[in-house]
Motif scaffolding. Structure first.
Motif, mmCIF file in Angstrom:
data_model
loop_
_atom_site.group_PDB
_atom_site.id
_atom_site.type_symbol
_atom_site.label_atom_id
_atom_site.label_comp_id
_atom_site.label_asym_id
_atom_site.label_seq_id
_atom_site.Cartn_x
_atom_site.Cartn_y
_atom_site.Cartn_z
ATOM 1 N N SER A 1 43.111 43.748 47.621
ATOM 2 C CA SER A 1 43.392 45.171 47.846
ATOM 3 C C SER A 1 42.158 45.996 47.507
ATOM 4 O O SER A 1 41.492 45.731 46.491
ATOM 5 C CB SER A 1 44.564 45.619 46.979
ATOM 6 O OG SER A 1 44.722 47.022 47.032
ATOM 7 N N PRO A 2 41.801 46.992 48.317
ATOM 8 C CA PRO A 2 40.611 47.799 48.010
ATOM 9 C C PRO A 2 40.777 48.655 46.768
ATOM 10 O O PRO A 2 39.799 49.155 46.222
ATOM 11 C CB PRO A 2 40.455 48.662 49.266
ATOM 12 C CG PRO A 2 41.809 48.727 49.868
ATOM 13 C CD PRO A 2 42.455 47.409 49.569
ATOM 14 N N VAL A 3 41.995 48.821 46.273
ATOM 15 C CA VAL A 3 42.214 49.650 45.095
ATOM 16 C C VAL A 3 41.717 48.948 43.847
ATOM 17 O O VAL A 3 41.273 49.584 42.884
ATOM 18 C CB VAL A 3 43.709 50.000 44.965
ATOM 19 C CG1 VAL A 3 43.965 50.863 43.738
ATOM 20 C CG2 VAL A 3 44.194 50.703 46.211
ATOM 21 N N GLY A 4 41.711 47.601 43.869
ATOM 22 C CA GLY A 4 41.307 46.858 42.687
ATOM 23 C C GLY A 4 42.376 46.854 41.628
ATOM 24 O O GLY A 4 43.576 47.012 41.903
ATOM 25 N N ARG A 5 41.979 46.639 40.382
ATOM 26 C CA ARG A 5 42.872 46.670 39.234
ATOM 27 C C ARG A 5 44.067 45.748 39.444
ATOM 28 O O ARG A 5 43.955 44.656 40.015
ATOM 29 C CB ARG A 5 43.315 48.101 38.936
ATOM 30 C CG ARG A 5 42.166 49.002 38.549
ATOM 31 C CD ARG A 5 42.630 50.428 38.341
ATOM 32 N NE ARG A 5 43.031 51.067 39.592
ATOM 33 C CZ ARG A 5 43.448 52.317 39.686
ATOM 34 N NH1 ARG A 5 43.512 53.063 38.600
ATOM 35 N NH2 ARG A 5 43.782 52.832 40.839
ATOM 36 N N VAL A 6 45.220 46.144 38.980
ATOM 37 C CA VAL A 6 46.411 45.305 39.058
ATOM 38 C C VAL A 6 46.857 45.113 40.495
ATOM 39 O O VAL A 6 47.426 44.074 40.842
ATOM 40 C CB VAL A 6 47.530 45.926 38.196
ATOM 41 C CG1 VAL A 6 48.802 45.086 38.277
ATOM 42 C CG2 VAL A 6 47.081 46.062 36.748
ATOM 43 N N CYS A 7 46.606 46.103 41.330
ATOM 44 C CA CYS A 7 47.039 45.997 42.732
ATOM 45 C C CYS A 7 46.387 44.800 43.411
ATOM 46 O O CYS A 7 47.036 44.044 44.149
ATOM 47 C CB CYS A 7 46.702 47.278 43.479
ATOM 48 S SG CYS A 7 47.582 48.723 42.886
#
Length: 1992
Positions: A1332-1338
């Protein structure tokens, strides 16, 4: 009046008043009765139920009867209504005793002046009669009742009379009974009527009333009595009524002979008595009331009909004068009865004429009656005139004088005629009837044949001719007498009566003049027709007079220039038309023999000699109506024996045709065609009137030759004889002929002879004339244009006849085409010349010779051609399909208009463009140019030259105007009728016009590209409208348009040229700049066309989605010779991608998405798949070695797609992205299908190995997230299962092979330059694992949920650990050392580690962490953290260098000048280039990797132990620090740049540099939001210590309010600024921090003053960055778009301000300063205006109307946001959801801001809503607040009061939540005061209500003062009510302490800032509030003490 007191439905047991109660008393001695009519009876004390009911009824009826005597009509009506109800409800026995009293009241009510009272009384009488019946109770009272009952049936109001008749019929249902009742009460009725006649206005009523009311009442009673008397006589003395029975049919209804005689005798005696008693009703006959007079006329008529003996010799003279003199009656409503009376009287008593004063009174009144049009009773009085004339004895009048005066006065009455045809018909019928009767009965008035004849001749002369005909001929002439009347011996104008012509002219409406004239003419003709049958000699009298006077009119018309002569001729023409119609309808010959032929013979010489148009028109009409034979021509021989023609005097025989034809050629035709003058048109009409006859039709060719000046019958024409007169005459002749044809075609009724055909109008001479005019350059004047138009025809669609042959018409059109093309060839525009060559192609070159150059002469010729063509456009239909000239001439005309418009757009100058400078919107203003004046030249010479030049320009100006008008007319015709041409012509026209447009697009260089494209698009749309009838023709037109060119198409070869081939790509080609420009120009044009006509027509063509097709059928259609599906065009658009003003992303991709939704088997879906197939092949075939950019680990974004230089790959990737976005259009099945069809085919890998491995990552980047996504839905699983069983193993095997291939190579850090394929295979492996481009947990969640097998995860981990192994690192370090040693001996400095390699390693690190983090060991984490720190350190260093560089540039900038601004901008750009981050992509991956690490740290997993062992906390802190430094560095750089002399321009440069790497900064912003508070505080502190010109807060505001913002950065900045630790510094400056937590009480106790000295001090407490936005101009804000950046910044700024204000403690100095700032700035009102702009626009979009409705607000819109904001006291949820910005999200933010404002600034909202002028909006806002906000606010207010628990020795507060009341009890020593505060339902919008419920020991003065102060505090307090009460308590305490109040506001505690009076005057020692004193100084414009006026 109120409630109806007498309502019958009210309770009978409860009396409504004392009188009624008394009537209901049940006393043993009480008597129940009605004024003694019945008597009394003893009432028993033990009453039964029936007796109780009777008592109740009697008492109530008595009460209502007493109310009938009231004067008020409303009371009477209510009483009568109640009585009527009781009459229906009660039994007959109960009502019998009421009849006497009712009869008494009824007789009085019948004469009541109120008609509703009378009507209601009759209704009640009907109910009573129905209930009790006649025999039982009414019979004893019938005699006294019948007079009033009978009178009521003749009430002047219909409703009242009908009610009386219903009541009478209810009592006597049978007709015989009604007659018997009248006979029974005969004497009483006559007596009652006689008493009524004796009444006067003074005696008619016993009640006092106004005189007018009494007079009206008396007139009504008298008129009704008269009518009742007349009707009674008709019933009693008239013939018996007829009754229909089943046995005997119709039987008479009447009395028997004995009783009938008695009744009649009584009636006659009573009538005679009444008649003589009242003096023959003479007084009533003189009444001013018309109803009374009409009734008297009816009574007289009844007397004369039934009792004529009442007229005796004694009263004959009186009655004769009264009756015969009744013509003075002016009311038309009385005339019907008046005439009945008159005619009966004249019939019964003819001798009365001898007794009556006829000459002195009767006839003068009669003449006046007639002159005034019978006073309006035309249809009533005119039919009676003949009966009156018949009744007049001839001995008492002078017959001749009487008849003339009768008709004169009768005719004078026409001035009163209305517009009704019936009134006119009645007048003319009366005239005809009376005149014919007088002529037929002349012997009754005169004796002897001679006298009779003389009498009849005078009647004809005076009435028919002088009166009727002379008025007809002079009708419409004001104040003029007829010529006939002037020339007669007995002129009517000398009479003493009114001049009829003068009267009528002022009154007749011109609109109805023609109708009157026509009716008058028909009436004259009808009378003459009757006379011609009875006595032709009398007709001869009229005809002789008629001819003489008409000839005089013709002669007078020649000697006078007055318009009356023309009017006379026109009226004569109309009269002859009426004669012709009459002759044709009746078959009579007298109009021809006695009128038309004699007049024509006598008038022709006079008309010819005088040659007046009006008289010639008259002769034309006569010939048209009666034919050429109306001219009696005969031949005679002179003395020399030569034959001549002359007019015959024998009018009863027709002329011979030979003589008429000879006379026509020798005399009439020659005269009609000779010369051009005012009579030319009339002479041509006369000529055509002969040609209408069948005998003259063959003379058309001779007439044309005569008109054209062709001598001796020659067909050839010599121009020397074709002068202007010939042209004008010939044009007029053709115009008239053309008009005849049009009229015939429109009406479908030919006025010509049926044997005459259109072909007979063709003439060889006419062909010669037309061709010669068209070809001769010298014959180009307007008359030649008109002549050609009339000859060719075709001006209107109905004009389908051409007067020339088809061959001649073709030659003329070819000459016109030659003239038009000549102008195009001479144009300076290249495309126009090519268009001219195109028009002359295909065989037209040899036929046309274009030798005309582009000069003024050419333009004149073209203008001539356009005018001719516009006027004969529909004649092209004759040539259509037979000659090629039709499409070519249409194309030339359209291209000429295009060339004109393009020349105007280009602004070219010179003689050529002078013609085009005139358009419908352009006008030339000539100014004298004095620059060319030389000193040696005289002023006169210079002026002459300028005048000559001006004359030339004026001529050109006029020519241009004429051309523009002609062109508009022609194009309008082409636009509407071009589709009516043949198929071949339309196809050829389309081909010519499309070729011209293509020439313009590809070759025109004198105009800007945008203008060229816009013009060509407009032309193209018009062509489709002009020429295309259906979709097939539209597609053919598009095929012509899209034909190949040297610069089109570029990326593919297509079969549009006619080849039967599929789409062939041309990858790897290049083109020069010229080809690129031409290509983009044409693509811009294609985009415009597609946007207008629809993309489905452009790309799909005729294919529709109505049915499915097979792949083979689709392929056949694509490969067809004329393909309907233009796949090649879609490829051309996609591969070009961008062009000026557009892109494939906006133009084509949305359409392809819609096509993909159609589903398999449909043509749209097949087209999309074909495009993907072709693009994939093109990407494979193209070489990508120099243009390869591997994708990121997430789905590629739009910005990253734009970086792909290879056109086929870029188009393919973008198409796949939009198709698989969110799985809405295509899903995993489609992704698997594409992978199976394209990616997994081994032949591609073997053939295109280099491009295949580089293409694969991009496709997998898009498809892998779709394919690996686990299916949750069972239904979807069942659908996917068959496909998975077939393809899953192949895909799994291929991925594993790719991973093994990547593992087979060396580590990336050890690869050599010739081992680039290793990096390519690693990129392939990376693309198989989407994130996912959002990064983090996503991203971690996406990785964990992906359908990835363990085998693939192991291979991925192995690949990563291979790169991070100690062996690889050691070897890399050894090579690096060798590399550094080589640099000492080599001058070539190279980078050993390529940036792409390092980036590839970072991507591999990211996907390995996401998918295999649980298997990571300590060494792996050490490697990751080391690389992460290295990459971030490098990026931070570069970014901070940029900020410092910008700071140095701004600091070293001199004072602002234009040169300095440019230098500053240039310097900042250089700093950005030199300090740019070495690899943004690498830094982006580093930030992304850290977000993954942060997400892993937040997860609770056992695999994180290895991460914790490598000192993760320290690494995390260092990473947060670096990323926050990046964040602040970019903000400071923009802030410093914006503060420079270049201003926002410099800041924009920094902002735009961020936009180039938007995703990188989004990743940075996401990390910033997740940063812990300690890291944020440390970063702010470190930034402030940096030493630059701007600090951390300025950087945050600059990011938040950036001119080109990034949404994620804005949210991060807002998150920073709104955090609890940063808020105090973000909103207010440090000046408030010292007393941030101190309340006002604490500040005062510490001796601190809380007032603010000036507005500048107040604004200085708010940071400048925030204050600047808060004080945005209302005009700029409210006038902007709803999603404009200025609104976003404004709402964000207020969100910060209100959030901070909410956090500041109440009653603190900081809060008061901020509130004071808001008040002084005036910003809250602007904010509220802005908020409700958003809320109301949202509401109107929901409700669909401009009416505001609070219930229509959606719960998830601004309403729910306001409710949530009020409940949570926070705005962050609305700010967080604001991006991407749209109207709905802005409305939600506005609702949230409004909710928080209700909390923190309620007083400002209240003041704003009170002053709001838009009351509908105010009502909506109040309802909105009440529905969504007030409930929570009220709950919070009461909760605060209960939580505060304010109870001390002096003040206690209680709250009542249900009643919304707050009670404050103040106690001070012995004084006690209770104040109740009531909160409104819409709190806090409306002011609270306050009431003092208890006061002890408080005087009125203090009470009033304290209540006012309480009101002020509560209403002005921007906080809780409890806080306002505490301030009020403090105010009173201070007063008890002896503190003096402020002399300005009369308060101790200031109502706004709650300060005490502290500023004292040095003179008078009075103390003031600082705010009050500042307001005093600012408003009074002086600084003196308000009391003592000494300087302060």
């Amino acid at each position: 009046m109120g409630k109806q007191k007498g309502d019958g439905s009210r309770s009978k047991n409860r009396p409504s008043n004392s009188n009624f109660a008394a009537s209901l008393l049940q006393s043993g001695a009480a008597s129940v009765g009605f004024g003694g009519y019945v008597g009394s009876s003893r009432i028993d004390t033990t009453l039964t139920k029936e007796s109780n009911t009777l008592l109740d009824v009697d008492g109530e009826v008595a009460q209502h009867l007493r109310r009938l005597s009231k004067k008020d009509p409303v009371t009477k009506i209510k009483a009568l209504t109640s009585l009527s109800s009781l009459f229906r409800q009660c039994s007959a026995s109960d009502l019998c005793q009421l009849v006497p009293q009712w009869v008494f009241e009824y007789k009085r009510l019948v004469q009541d002046n109120n008609r509703q009272v009378r009507q209601t009384a009759h209704d009640a009488m009907a109910n009573l009669a129905i209930t009790i019946g006649f025999v039982r109770s009414l019979a004893p009272h019938l005699r006294s009742l019948m007079g009033a009952w009978w009178l009521g049936q003749f009430d002047p109001y219909t409703e009242v009379a009908e009610a009386a008749r219903r009541s009478f019929q209810a009592a006597f249902p049978v007709q015989e009974k009604r007659l018997e009742a009248l006979a029974f009460c005969e004497n009483e009725i006559f007596l009652y009527l006689d008493e009524n006649f004796k009444l006067t206005p003074q005696t008619i009523s016993d009640k006092t009333a106004p005189t007018e009311e009494l007079e009206e009442m008396h007139q009504r009673v008298v008129s009704s009595s008269m009518l009742a008397l007349a009707s009674l006589l008709d019933v009693l003395l008239g013939p018996p009524l007829q009754r229909t029975t089943s046995e005997n049919g119709s039987l008479p209804i009447g009395l028997d002979s004995k009783n009938g005689a008695k009744v009649r005798s009584v009636a006659i005696a009573a009538t005679d008595k009444i008649f003589h008693t009242h003096n023959f009703f003479q007084e009533f006959l003189k009444s001013r009331n018309s109803r009374v007079r009409s009734a008297v006329y009816q009574v007289f008529a009844s007397f004369l009909k039934y009792i004529p003996q009442v007229v005796s010799e004694g009263n004959m003279k009186i009655l004769a004068g009264a009756i015969l003199g009744s013509f003075q009656e002016k009311d038309p409503n009385c005339h019907s009865s008046m005439w009945d009376m008159l005619l009966l009287f004249m019939k019964r008593f003819p001798e009365a004429w001898k007794i009556a004063p006829v000459q002195k009174m009767i006839l003068p009144r009669f003449w006046c009656f007639l002159r005034h049009g019978c006073y309006g009773s035309h249809q009533t009085s005119y039919p009676c005139l003949l009966l009156m004339i018949v009744s007049i004895p001839p001995t008492i009048i002078s017959a001749e004088q009487f008849c003339i005066e009768f008709f004169q006065n009768l005719w004078a009455g026409r001035s009163t005629l209305s517009t009704s045809p019936a009134d006119r018909a009645a007048l003319f019928a009366a005239i005809k009837e009376c005149l014919v009767w007088l002529l037929n009965n002349a012997s009754r008035f005169v004796e002897g044949s001679g006298c009779i004849e003389q009498f009849c001749v005078k009647l004809v002369d005076h009435i028919i001719f002088r009166l009727l005909w002379c008025d007809y001929i002079t009708l419409g002439r004001p104040n003029a007498d007829s010529g006939a009347a002037k020339g007669t011996d007995d002129n009517l104008a000398t009479k003493k009566i009114h001049n009829p012509k003068q009267v009528v002219q002022d009154n007749l409406n011109l609109k109805h003049l023609e109708d009157f004239k026509q009716d008058l003419g028909n009436s004259i003709i009808d009378i003459l027709s009757i006379i011609s049958i009875k006595d032709p000699s009398l007709l001869h009298v009229f005809c002789t007079k008629f001819q003489t006077e008409c000839l005089k009119m013709i002669e007078q018309g020649g000697s006078s220039a007055l318009p009356e002569g023309d009017q006379h001729m026109n009226y004569l023409s109309d009269f002859f038309l009426l004669l012709g119609t009459h002759s044709m309808n009746k078959g009579e010959k007298w109009p021809l023999v006695h009128l038309a032929r004699p007049f024509a013979a006598k008038s022709y010489p006079v008309i010819k000699s005088m040659a007046l148009p009006a008289s010639i028109n008259l002769l034309s009409v006569i010939i048209s109506v009666f034919g050429p034979s109306v001219l009696p021509v005969e031949s005679y021989f002179d003395e020399e024996g030569e034959s001549h023609l002359q007019m015959s005097t024998s009018y009863d025989q027709e002329s011979k045709p030979e003589l008429l034809l000879q006379f026509f050629k020798a005399d009439i035709a020659t005269w009609c065609l000779h010369g051009n003058n005012l009579s030319t048109i009339s002479r041509i009409d006369l000529l055509l009137s002969f040609l209408e006859d069948a005998y003259f039709q063959n003379e058309w060719d001779w007439v044309v030759g005569c008109a054209a000046g062709m001598e001796n019958g020659s067909v050839e024409m010599d121009c020397r004889y074709l002068n202007n007169d010939h042209i004008t005459v010939l044009a007029t002749l053709m115009e008239k002929v053309r008009y005849k044809f049009i009229c015939r075609n429109v009406s479908n009724k030919s006025s010509w002879n049926s044997q005459f055909e259109d072909k007979n109008w063709h003439s060889a001479r006419l062909d010669t004339v037309a061709i010669r005019i068209a070809c001769d350059k010298t014959l180009k004047c307007p008359s030649h244009v008109l002549l050609l138009r009339y000859i060719l025809g075709g001006t209107e669609p109905e004009d389908t006849v051409s007067l020339v042959s088809t061959e001649a018409l073709n030659l003329i059109m070819e000459e016109i085409l030659r003239q038009l093309v000549g102008v195009l060839r001479g144009s300076p525009n290249v495309w126009a010349k090519h268009a001219a060559s195109l028009i002359l192609s295909n065989g037209m070159e040899g036929q046309l010779k274009t030798d005309i150059s582009a000069s003024e002469e050419a333009l004149q010729v073209a203008s001539f051609a356009i005018q001719v063509l516009g006027g004969s456009f529909f004649s092209l239909k004759i040539l259509d399909g037979y000659f090629q000239v039709v499409p070519h001439i249409l194309a030339a005309s359209i291209c000429l208009d295009w060339e004109r418009k393009m020349s105007q757009k280009s602004g070219q100058k010179g003689n050529y463009v002078t013609m085009w400078e005139l358009d419908e919107d352009a006008r030339i203003i000539d100014e004298v140019d004095t620059s060319s004046y030389s000193e040696g030249e005289s002023i006169d010479e210079f002026a002459t030259e300028q005048a000559d030049e001006g004359a030339v320009l004026d001529a050109a100006h006029e020519l241009g105007i004429a051309f523009a008008e002609s062109m508009r007319d022609l194009l309008s015709r082409i636009e509407f009728f071009s589709k009516s041409f043949s198929l071949s012509s339309c196809e050829r026209l389309r081909s010519l016009l499309i070729g011209s447009i293509r020439c313009c697009i590809f070759e025109e260089d004198k105009l800007e590209v945008e203008n060229v494209v816009a013009l060509c698009t407009k032309w193209m749309v018009k062509i489709m409208d002009y020429t295309c009838k259906d979709q097939n023709e539209e597609q053919q037109l598009l095929d012509y348009l899209l034909l190949s060119h040297e610069a089109w198409p570029f990326w593919s070869k297509t079969s549009v040229d006619g080849e039967s081939k599929p789409v062939i790509l041309k990858p790897g080609v290049t083109f020069n700049e010229t080809e690129k420009v031409l290509h983009t120009r044409f693509l811009m044009f294609v985009e415009r066309i597609g946007s207008i006509i629809g993309k489905d027509k452009l790309f799909i063509g005729s294919l529709t989605r109505t049915s499915q097709i097979t792949v083979e059928h689709m392929s056949n259609q694509i490969c067809n010779k004329k393909p309907s599906c233009r796949i090649w065009l879609a490829l051309e658009v996609l591969c070009t991608w961008r062009w000026p003003g557009g892109s494939a992303m906006e133009f084509l991709l949305p359409f392809l998405c819609e096509c993909a939704k159609s589903g398999p088997g449909y043509p749209e879906w097949m087209m999309v798949n074909s495009i993907i197939d072709i693009l994939f092949l093109g990407a494979l075939k193209n070489n990508m070695s120099s243009r390869f950019y591997p994708p990121n680990v997430w789905v590629i974004s739009d910005d990253e797609v734009n970086k792909i230089e290879e056109p086929f790959l870029r188009a393919l990737i973008m198409l796949l992205i939009v198709l698989f976005k969110d799985g809405i259009i295509w899903n995993s099945r489609d992704a698997s299908r594409i992978l199976q069809d394209y990616i997994l085919k081994e032949e591609f890998l073997s053939i295109y190995v280099n491009t295949y491995v580089r293409l694969l990552p991009h496709i997998l980047n898009v498809l892998a997230p779709v394919v690996w996504k686990r299916t949750v839905d069972l239904e979807d699983c069942n659908k996917v299962l068959p496909m998975a069983e077939k393809n899953a193993s192949n895909l799994e095997k291929a991925v594993c092979q790719w991973l093994e291939r990547a593992n087979s190579g060396p580590p990336l850090i050890l690869c050599q330059k010739d081992q680039s394929d290793v990096e390519d295979w690693v990129n392939v492996a990376i693309s198989c694992f989407p994130l996912s481009p959002v990064g983090r947990v996503c991203a971690l969640t996406m990785a964990s949920s992906a359908d990835i097998s363990n085998e693939k995860r192991k291979l991925l981990l192995s690949l990563f650990q291979k790169q991070a192994s100690q062996k690889a690192i050691s070897e890399y370090r050894a090579r690096a050392a060798e590399h550094r040693a080589s640099l000492e001996t080599s001058s070539d400095v190279v980078t050993y580690w390529e940036p792409t390699t390092e980036l590839c390693l970072a991507k591999l690190m990211a996907v390995s962490m996401a998918y295999c983090w649980q298997e990571f060991g300590e060494d792996d984490w050490v490697f990751v953290l080391a690389q992460l720190r290295k990459w971030l350190d490098v990026a931070v260093s570069s970014m901070e260098d940029l900020a410092e560089g910008v700071n140095n540039v701004v600091r070293n900038t001199d004072p602002c000048t234009s040169l300095e601004i440019d230098a500053t901008l240039k310097s900042i750009e250089n700093v950005i280039k030199s300090s740019k981050i070495s690899s943004v992509e690498l830094t982006e991956m580093a930030v992304f990797i850290f977000s993954l690490l942060f997400g892993l740290h937040n997860l609770d997993g056992a695999g994180l132990n290895s991460l914790k062992l490598v000192n993760w906390e320290r690494a995390e802190a260092r990473a947060f620090e670096n990323i926050l430094r990046l964040f602040f560095a970019t903000g400071i750089a923009e802030s410093i740049a914006s503060s420079s002399c270049a201003g926002k321009k410099a800041g924009t440069i920094i902002a735009l540099s961020r936009q180039c790497n938007a995703h990188f900064w989004e990743c940075v912003a996401n990390v910033v939001v997740d940063a812990p508070s300690r890291a944020k505080e440390a970063s702010v502190h470190a930034t402030e210590l940096w030493g630059l010109s701007k600090g951390a807060i300025s950087a945050l505001y600059e990011i938040l309010f950036s001119v080109d913002p990034i949404a994620a950065l804005q949210l991060a900045a807002y998150h920073f600024l709104s955090s609890d630790s940063i808020q105090p510094l973000a909103v207010t400056k440090g000046v408030l921090s010292a007393r941030l937590g101190k309340s006002i009480m604490e500040s005062e106790e510490a001796g601190q003053t809380t007032h603010m000295h000036s507005s500048s001090d107040e604004s200085s407490v708010i940071r400048e960055e925030l204050s600047h936005v808060l004080q945005t101009s209302s005009s700029d804000l409210l006038g902007s778009n709803f999603t404009a950046l200025i609104r976003v910044k404004y709402l964000l700024a207020w969100s910060l301000f209100l959030t901070r204000l909410q956090a500041v403690p109440s009653l603190s100095a900081a809060r008061e300063c901020m509130v004071q700032y808001a008040q002084d700035s005036g910003s809250p009102s602007t904010l509220l205006d802005c908020l409700f702009q958003h809320i109301l626009i949202k509401q109107s979009s929901i409700s669909g109307s401009k009416k505001y409705n609070a219930a229509a607000i959606e719960a998830n819109g601004p309403a729910s946001a306001a409710k949530r904001s009020v409940a949570t006291s926070s705005l962050y949820f609305a700010v967080e959801a604001l991006w991407p910005i749209d109207i709905d999200k802005m409305a939600a933010l506005a609702g949230a801001v409004y909710g928080l404002m209700l909390r923190v600034l309620p007083a400002y909202v209240r003041d704003w809503i009170i002053n709001l002028r838009d009351r509908p909006a105010a009502s909506f806002i109040e309802a909105f607040t009440t529905t969504w906000c007030s409930h929570q606010l009220l709950d919070d207010e009461f909760s605060k009061i209960q939580a505060a628990g304010i109870t001390d020795e002096s003040l206690s507060i209680r709250a009542n939540r249900s009643a919304r009341e707050v009670t404050a009890i103040y106690t001070k020593e012995e004084a006690v005061m209770d104040v109740v505060i009531r909160l409104p339902l819409c709190y806090p919008l409306r002011p609270v209500d306050m009431e003092c419920t208890r006061k002890i020991g408080v005087n009125e003065t203090n009470l009033r003062k304290w209540m006012l102060s309480m009101t002020s505090f509560v209403r002005n307090q921007n906080g809780a009510v409890s806080e306002a009460i505490q301030i009020w308590k403090r105010h009173i305490n201070r007063e008890f302490e002896g503190v003096e109040e402020c002399p300005i506001c009369y308060s101790i505690v200031h109502s706004a800032n709650h300060s005490l009076p502290r500023l004292a005057c040095k003179t008078c020692k009075h103390k003031y509030h600082a705010a009050c004193l500042y307001k005093w100084f600012s408003t009074s414009l002086k600084s003196t003490c308000p009391l003592c006026q000494s300087p302060f």
